[in-house]
Design an enzyme around this catalytic site. Structure first.
Site, PDB file in Angstrom:
ATOM      1  N   LYS A  13     -87.969  24.249  -9.294  1.00  0.00           N
ATOM      2  CA  LYS A  13     -87.735  24.222  -7.845  1.00  0.00           C
ATOM      3  C   LYS A  13     -86.338  23.678  -7.514  1.00  0.00           C
ATOM      4  O   LYS A  13     -85.698  23.025  -8.358  1.00  0.00           O
ATOM      5  CB  LYS A  13     -88.808  23.343  -7.188  1.00  0.00           C
ATOM      6  CG  LYS A  13     -90.231  23.911  -7.233  1.00  0.00           C
ATOM      7  CD  LYS A  13     -91.184  22.926  -6.532  1.00  0.00           C
ATOM      8  CE  LYS A  13     -92.600  23.432  -6.401  1.00  0.00           C
ATOM      9  NZ  LYS A  13     -93.486  22.439  -5.747  1.00  0.00           N
ATOM     10  N   PHE A  63     -97.941  20.761   5.848  1.00  0.00           N
ATOM     11  CA  PHE A  63     -96.780  20.727   4.952  1.00  0.00           C
ATOM     12  C   PHE A  63     -96.232  22.121   4.628  1.00  0.00           C
ATOM     13  O   PHE A  63     -95.267  22.253   3.884  1.00  0.00           O
ATOM     14  CB  PHE A  63     -97.105  19.971   3.651  1.00  0.00           C
ATOM     15  CG  PHE A  63     -98.206  20.579   2.818  1.00  0.00           C
ATOM     16  CD1 PHE A  63     -97.950  21.617   1.937  1.00  0.00           C
ATOM     17  CD2 PHE A  63     -99.506  20.086   2.897  1.00  0.00           C
ATOM     18  CE1 PHE A  63     -98.945  22.178   1.163  1.00  0.00           C
ATOM     19  CE2 PHE A  63    -100.526  20.644   2.123  1.00  0.00           C
ATOM     20  CZ  PHE A  63    -100.241  21.692   1.252  1.00  0.00           C
ATOM     21  N   ARG A 101     -99.689  23.043 -16.930  1.00  0.00           N
ATOM     22  CA  ARG A 101    -100.171  22.115 -15.888  1.00  0.00           C
ATOM     23  C   ARG A 101    -100.244  20.691 -16.453  1.00  0.00           C
ATOM     24  O   ARG A 101     -99.952  19.723 -15.744  1.00  0.00           O
ATOM     25  CB  ARG A 101    -101.561  22.527 -15.373  1.00  0.00           C
ATOM     26  CG  ARG A 101    -101.596  23.761 -14.515  1.00  0.00           C
ATOM     27  CD  ARG A 101    -100.959  23.617 -13.162  1.00  0.00           C
ATOM     28  NE  ARG A 101    -101.674  22.778 -12.220  1.00  0.00           N
ATOM     29  CZ  ARG A 101    -101.450  22.770 -10.903  1.00  0.00           C
ATOM     30  NH1 ARG A 101    -100.525  23.573 -10.377  1.00  0.00           N
ATOM     31  NH2 ARG A 101    -102.111  21.969 -10.102  1.00  0.00           N
ATOM     32  N   THR A 107     -99.878  16.737  -8.676  1.00  0.00           N
ATOM     33  CA  THR A 107     -99.007  17.320  -7.638  1.00  0.00           C
ATOM     34  C   THR A 107     -98.126  16.271  -6.969  1.00  0.00           C
ATOM     35  O   THR A 107     -96.932  16.495  -6.750  1.00  0.00           O
ATOM     36  CB  THR A 107     -99.900  18.001  -6.566  1.00  0.00           C
ATOM     37  OG1 THR A 107    -100.734  18.972  -7.220  1.00  0.00           O
ATOM     38  CG2 THR A 107     -99.069  18.686  -5.500  1.00  0.00           C
ATOM     39  N   ARG A 121     -93.614  15.687 -13.335  1.00  0.00           N
ATOM     40  CA  ARG A 121     -93.629  15.352 -11.908  1.00  0.00           C
ATOM     41  C   ARG A 121     -93.486  13.857 -11.635  1.00  0.00           C
ATOM     42  O   ARG A 121     -93.280  13.462 -10.491  1.00  0.00           O
ATOM     43  CB  ARG A 121     -94.887  15.935 -11.257  1.00  0.00           C
ATOM     44  CG  ARG A 121     -94.746  17.449 -11.056  1.00  0.00           C
ATOM     45  CD  ARG A 121     -96.014  18.097 -10.611  1.00  0.00           C
ATOM     46  NE  ARG A 121     -95.775  19.387  -9.963  1.00  0.00           N
ATOM     47  CZ  ARG A 121     -96.744  20.179  -9.522  1.00  0.00           C
ATOM     48  NH1 ARG A 121     -98.014  19.820  -9.675  1.00  0.00           N
ATOM     49  NH2 ARG A 121     -96.459  21.316  -8.936  1.00  0.00           N
ATOM     50  N   HIS A 146     -93.129  24.270 -10.129  1.00  0.00           N
ATOM     51  CA  HIS A 146     -94.382  24.948  -9.800  1.00  0.00           C
ATOM     52  C   HIS A 146     -94.957  25.492 -11.098  1.00  0.00           C
ATOM     53  O   HIS A 146     -94.219  26.013 -11.935  1.00  0.00           O
ATOM     54  CB  HIS A 146     -94.165  26.110  -8.825  1.00  0.00           C
ATOM     55  CG  HIS A 146     -95.373  26.998  -8.739  1.00  0.00           C
ATOM     56  ND1 HIS A 146     -96.457  26.687  -7.944  1.00  0.00           N
ATOM     57  CD2 HIS A 146     -95.712  28.136  -9.406  1.00  0.00           C
ATOM     58  CE1 HIS A 146     -97.395  27.611  -8.107  1.00  0.00           C
ATOM     59  NE2 HIS A 146     -96.970  28.496  -8.995  1.00  0.00           N
TER      60      HIS A 146
HETATM   61  P1  IDP Z   1     -99.590  22.382  -7.093  1.00  0.00           P
HETATM   62  O1  IDP Z   1     -98.106  22.668  -6.938  1.00  0.00           O
HETATM   63  O2  IDP Z   1     -99.843  21.193  -7.967  1.00  0.00           O
HETATM   64  O3  IDP Z   1    -100.357  23.606  -7.515  1.00  0.00           O
HETATM   65  P2  IDP Z   1    -100.653  22.792  -4.427  1.00  0.00           P
HETATM   66  O4  IDP Z   1    -101.800  22.054  -3.833  1.00  0.00           O
HETATM   67  O5  IDP Z   1    -100.855  24.227  -4.788  1.00  0.00           O
HETATM   68  O6  IDP Z   1    -100.129  21.940  -5.667  1.00  0.00           O
HETATM   69  O7  IDP Z   1     -99.458  22.687  -3.380  1.00  0.00           O
HETATM   70  C1  IDP Z   1     -98.285  23.454  -3.521  1.00  0.00           C
HETATM   71  C2  IDP Z   1     -97.082  22.574  -3.231  1.00  0.00           C
HETATM   72  O8  IDP Z   1     -97.149  22.144  -1.871  1.00  0.00           O
HETATM   73  C3  IDP Z   1     -97.019  21.295  -4.041  1.00  0.00           C
HETATM   74  O9  IDP Z   1     -96.407  21.468  -5.304  1.00  0.00           O
HETATM   75  C4  IDP Z   1     -96.221  20.383  -3.152  1.00  0.00           C
HETATM   76  O10 IDP Z   1     -94.816  20.662  -3.270  1.00  0.00           O
HETATM   77  C5  IDP Z   1     -96.684  20.799  -1.769  1.00  0.00           C
HETATM   78  N1  IDP Z   1     -97.811  19.970  -1.287  1.00  0.00           N
HETATM   79  C6  IDP Z   1     -99.110  20.029  -1.664  1.00  0.00           C
HETATM   80  N2  IDP Z   1     -99.874  19.129  -1.020  1.00  0.00           N
HETATM   81  C7  IDP Z   1     -99.027  18.489  -0.177  1.00  0.00           C
HETATM   82  C8  IDP Z   1     -99.211  17.420   0.779  1.00  0.00           C
HETATM   83  O11 IDP Z   1    -100.317  16.900   0.980  1.00  0.00           O
HETATM   84  N3  IDP Z   1     -98.096  16.989   1.435  1.00  0.00           N
HETATM   85  C9  IDP Z   1     -96.871  17.553   1.237  1.00  0.00           C
HETATM   86  N4  IDP Z   1     -96.649  18.537   0.354  1.00  0.00           N
HETATM   87  C10 IDP Z   1     -97.715  19.010  -0.347  1.00  0.00           C
HETATM   88 MG    MG Z   2    -100.882  25.347  -6.562  1.00  0.00          MG
END
Ligand code: IDP
Ligand code: MG
Length: 244
Positions: A13, A63, A101, A107, A121, A146
Site C-alpha cells: 500500500k 472508514f 495473512r 488488521t 503490520r 493488503h
Molecule cells: P484486512 O485488510 O485485514 O483484510 P478488512 O477488514 O478487509 O481488513 O479492511 C480492509 C482495510 O480497511 C484494512 O486493511 C484497513 O486499512 C481498513 N480498515 C478496516 N477496519 C477499519 C476500521 O475499523 N477503521 C479504519 N480502517 C479500517
Molecule cells: Mg480484507
C-alpha cells in the site's frame, strides 16, 4: 484448486511505499520465508473504479472514504500523481492465502504490535481522524499491506487486478477462454462498435478470464451477472493516462 497452485493477492500500500518499506515487505514474504513464488507483479496507479471494486465489501462504512483516498495514493502523495501507486503481486504456493495473512498479522497495527510483535503490520500506524473542533471522529489504519483473506476472495481479487496475459500461462489458476469479439468501453458503457473516445478493452484473440467474458456477454444482453461490468473493465483501464 490444487493445494500447490493456490494463489493470493498482495498489495504493497502507499503508506509502505512512502516509508520505503517495500523491500522489507517483499523479504518477509520471500520464498525462503514462506515457500511462495511470484506469479505476477506490477506497479499500478489505482483508479477510483478499481479501488471501489476492490473494497466493495466495505462500502457504506465510516472508514470507506478514507480507505479509498488511501489506496489510490491521494492521501500519502497529495499533488504528486506520479507517486500515487501500489505494487500488486500474485503469490503462489501451498497454503498461500493463510501463509501471507499470518506474516501480515492483525488488521489494526496497534493490535498487531500487542498480539504478534514482528509481523508486517506491527510497523503500521493508526491515524485518528478529527473534526474541526479536534474531536476524534474515527480512525484510519495505515497497515502497509493488503492480503486476500480467503481463497474465494483471492480469486475475485486476482481477477479484478490482473489480466490473464499478465500471468505466465502455466501459472494461471482460474479458467480462461480466447475472446472472439471486440469490446469497447466508453462513458461507463460497453460497446461493440468503436465510438470516438472509446477504449478497446478486448479484441479477438485476447485471452480473458472465463467469468469475465460471461459477465461481458451478460452486460451486452442487459442480463444480471455475478461480476459487475466495472469489475471486468477496471484492470483494462489501468496506467493508461496520467492520474490527477
Ligand atoms: P484486512 O485488510 O485485514 O483484510 P478488512 O477488514 O478487509 O481488513 O479492511 C480492509 C482495510 O480497511 C484494512 O486493511 C484497513 O486499512 C481498513 N480498515 C478496516 N477496519 C477499519 C476500521 O475499523 N477503521 C479504519 N480502517 C479500517
Ligand atoms: Mg480484507
Amino acid at each position: 484448486m490444487q493445494e500447490d497452485t493456490l494463489q493470493t493477492l498482495v498489495l504493497i500500500k502507499p503508506d509502505a511505499m512512502k516509508n520505503s518499506l517495500t523491500g522489507y515487505v517483499l523479504s518477509q514474504i520471500s520464498e525462503f520465508h514462506t515457500g511462495l513464488i511470484f506469479a505476477a507483479t506490477k506497479v499500478v496507479h489505482v483508479t477510483d473504479m478499481l479501488a471501489e471494486e476492490h473494497y466493495a465489501e466495505h462500502k457504506g462504512k465510516a472508514f470507506y472514504p478514507p480507505l479509498i483516498e488511501m489506496i489510490t495514493g491521494r492521501l500519502h502523495f497529495p499533488g504528486e500523481p506520479h507517486k500515487q501507486r501500489v505494487i500488486a503481486i500474485v503469490y503462489q504456493g501451498p497454503n498461500a492465502v493463510k501463509k501471507v495473512r499470518d506474516v501480515c498479522g492483525p488488521t489494526n497495527p496497534n493490535n498487531a504490535r500487542e498480539e504478534k510483535p514482528g509481523c508486517i503490520r506491527s510497523l503500521g500506524a493508526v491515524i485518528y481522524l478529527k473534526d474541526d473542533a479536534g474531536n476524534i471522529i474515527g480512525d484510519r489504519m495505515d497497515n502497509l499491506i493488503h492480503a486476500s483473506a480467503k481463497p474465494d476472495e483471492a480469486e475475485r481479487e486476482i481477477k479484478i487486478w490482473f489480466r490473464p496475459e499478465e500471468i505466465p500461462a502455466a501459472m494461471r489458476a482460474f479458467p480462461t477462454v480466447t475472446c472472439e469479439d471486440t469490446f469497447y468501453f466508453k462513458d461507463g458503457k460497453l460497446t461493440k462498435k468503436y465510438e470516438k473516445g472509446g477504449i478497446c478493452v478486448l479484441a479477438p484473440g485476447d485471452v480473458v478470464w472465463k467469468s469475465d467474458l460471461e459477465a461481458l456477454r451478460a452486460a451486452e444482453q442487459g442480463k444480471p451477472s455475478e461480476t459487475s461490468l466495472q469489475a471486468v473493465v477496471a484492470k483494462y483501464l489501468l496506467n493508461r493516462e496520467a492520474g490527477e
